[in-house]
Scaffold this motif. Structure first.
Motif, PDB file in Angstrom:
ATOM      1  N   ALA A 156       3.208  39.030  -8.681  1.00 12.34           N
ATOM      2  CA  ALA A 156       3.768  37.829  -9.301  1.00 12.34           C
ATOM      3  C   ALA A 156       4.880  38.191 -10.274  1.00 12.34           C
ATOM      4  CB  ALA A 156       2.673  37.050 -10.029  1.00 12.34           C
ATOM      5  N   GLU A 157       4.659  39.228 -11.070  1.00  8.69           N
ATOM      6  CA  GLU A 157       5.674  39.650 -12.038  1.00  8.69           C
ATOM      7  C   GLU A 157       6.960  40.085 -11.331  1.00  8.69           C
ATOM      8  OE1 GLU A 157       6.145  42.625 -15.914  1.00  8.69           O
ATOM      9  OE2 GLU A 157       4.229  42.511 -14.848  1.00  8.69           O
ATOM     10  N   LYS A 158       6.802  40.721 -10.197  1.00  9.76           N
ATOM     11  CA  LYS A 158       7.974  41.157  -9.417  1.00  9.76           C
ATOM     12  C   LYS A 158       8.833  39.952  -9.016  1.00  9.76           C
ATOM     13  CE  LYS A 158       9.080  42.872  -4.795  1.00  9.76           C
ATOM     14  NZ  LYS A 158       8.508  43.330  -3.495  1.00  9.76           N
ATOM     15  N   TYR A 159       8.192  38.898  -8.518  1.00 12.34           N
ATOM     16  CA  TYR A 159       8.942  37.708  -8.099  1.00 12.34           C
ATOM     17  C   TYR A 159       9.543  36.977  -9.295  1.00 12.34           C
ATOM     18  CZ  TYR A 159       7.212  38.245  -3.342  1.00 12.34           C
ATOM     19  OH  TYR A 159       6.948  38.730  -2.078  1.00 12.34           O
ATOM     20  N   ILE A 160       8.847  36.986 -10.417  1.00  7.39           N
ATOM     21  CA  ILE A 160       9.370  36.350 -11.625  1.00  7.39           C
ATOM     22  C   ILE A 160      10.653  37.042 -12.072  1.00  7.39           C
ATOM     23  CG2 ILE A 160       8.943  35.960 -14.080  1.00  7.39           C
ATOM     24  CD1 ILE A 160       5.932  35.690 -13.295  1.00  7.39           C
ATOM     25  N   VAL A 161      10.620  38.361 -12.094  1.00  6.36           N
ATOM     26  CA  VAL A 161      11.813  39.126 -12.496  1.00  6.36           C
ATOM     27  C   VAL A 161      12.973  38.841 -11.550  1.00  6.36           C
ATOM     28  CG1 VAL A 161      12.773  41.451 -12.747  1.00  6.36           C
ATOM     29  CG2 VAL A 161      10.489  40.928 -13.657  1.00  6.36           C
TER      30      VAL A 161
END
Length: 228
Positions: free
Chosen positions: A80-85
């Motif tokens: 999820a953090e990857k897509y947020i970034v």
């Protein structure tokens, strides 16, 4: 050329048409979110609509927002953090008015990821920045209260909670914040009562999957037993 002359009727009709087009263009990318919200008690259906948004919107910021929400709801916080970034980078590279609004929601998802991963200081910092910019985002205020509670800062948690207690929105967040605050006080039975109420509701709007809530339940049940 009289037929080209403007009157109130034609002016209002033209204005209405422009506003309609603007409304559709603004909301059309969120159509999958709107469909997902119709199925609050069907997690599988909500997830399928969020996944559809990612496939259809491709590299747009809204695609990254919905894909990160999808991963949060199933507990894949690192992904999820990857897509947020990625979504934040899209907003920075293309600073349109739409993306300037989108970046707030992406940072909110980031605060959720930090909180769910146990990174409470980071969650608090991000959520506080969101609330400073948009005090209408009640959910970010709830994250502030819950993060303070997890850090043992009960007075600060209560101050933040008081700001959302009178608002009609975020009913599930209110229950969860109360549970976190009661647990921070050591009142585990009260915390468990609030959490059980939450488990009986549709908790997917909290961005917590059921397993996350059950982890809290197990944690507080053990703490209650030790306290006794």
């Amino acid at each position: 050329m009289e037929y080209l002359s403007l009157n109130w009727t034609s002016t209002l009709a033209g204005l209405a048409a422009v506003l309609l087009v603007m409304f559709i263009r603004l909301h059309w990318p969120f159509r999958f979110q709107y469909m997902a919200n119709l199925y609050k008690r069907r997690l599988d259906v909500r997830l399928s609509w969020l996944e559809a948004s990612y496939r259809k919107n491709r590299s747009r910021a809204v695609a990254m927002l919905d894909k990160s929400t999808h991963e949060i709801m199933i507990g894949n916080y690192e992904l999820a953090e990857k897509y947020i970034v990625s979504g934040i980078n899209v907003c920075k590279e293309h600073p349109s008015l739409f993306n300037q609004a989108m970046i707030h929601y992406l940072f909110y998802n980031l605060a959720i990821v930090y909180y769910s991963s146990g990174r409470y200081n980071e969650s608090l910092e991000v959520a506080f920045r969101i609330y400073q910019r948009d005090q209408g985002m009640t959910d970010s205020l709830a994250l502030i209260a819950c993060s303070h509670a997890r850090l043992g800062e009960i007075e600060s948690a209560l101050e933040a909670y008081q700001l959302i207690a009178s608002r009609r929105s975020a009913k599930e967040w209110k229950l969860f914040c109360l549970a976190e605050i009661e647990a921070a006080k050591g009142n585990y039975e009260h915390a468990l009562t609030h959490l059980r109420q939450l488990l009986n509701k549709s908790a997917s709007s909290l961005y917590f999957n059921r397993s996350e809530l059950e982890k809290r339940l197990e944690e507080w049940q053990k703490a209650s037993t030790h306290a006794s």
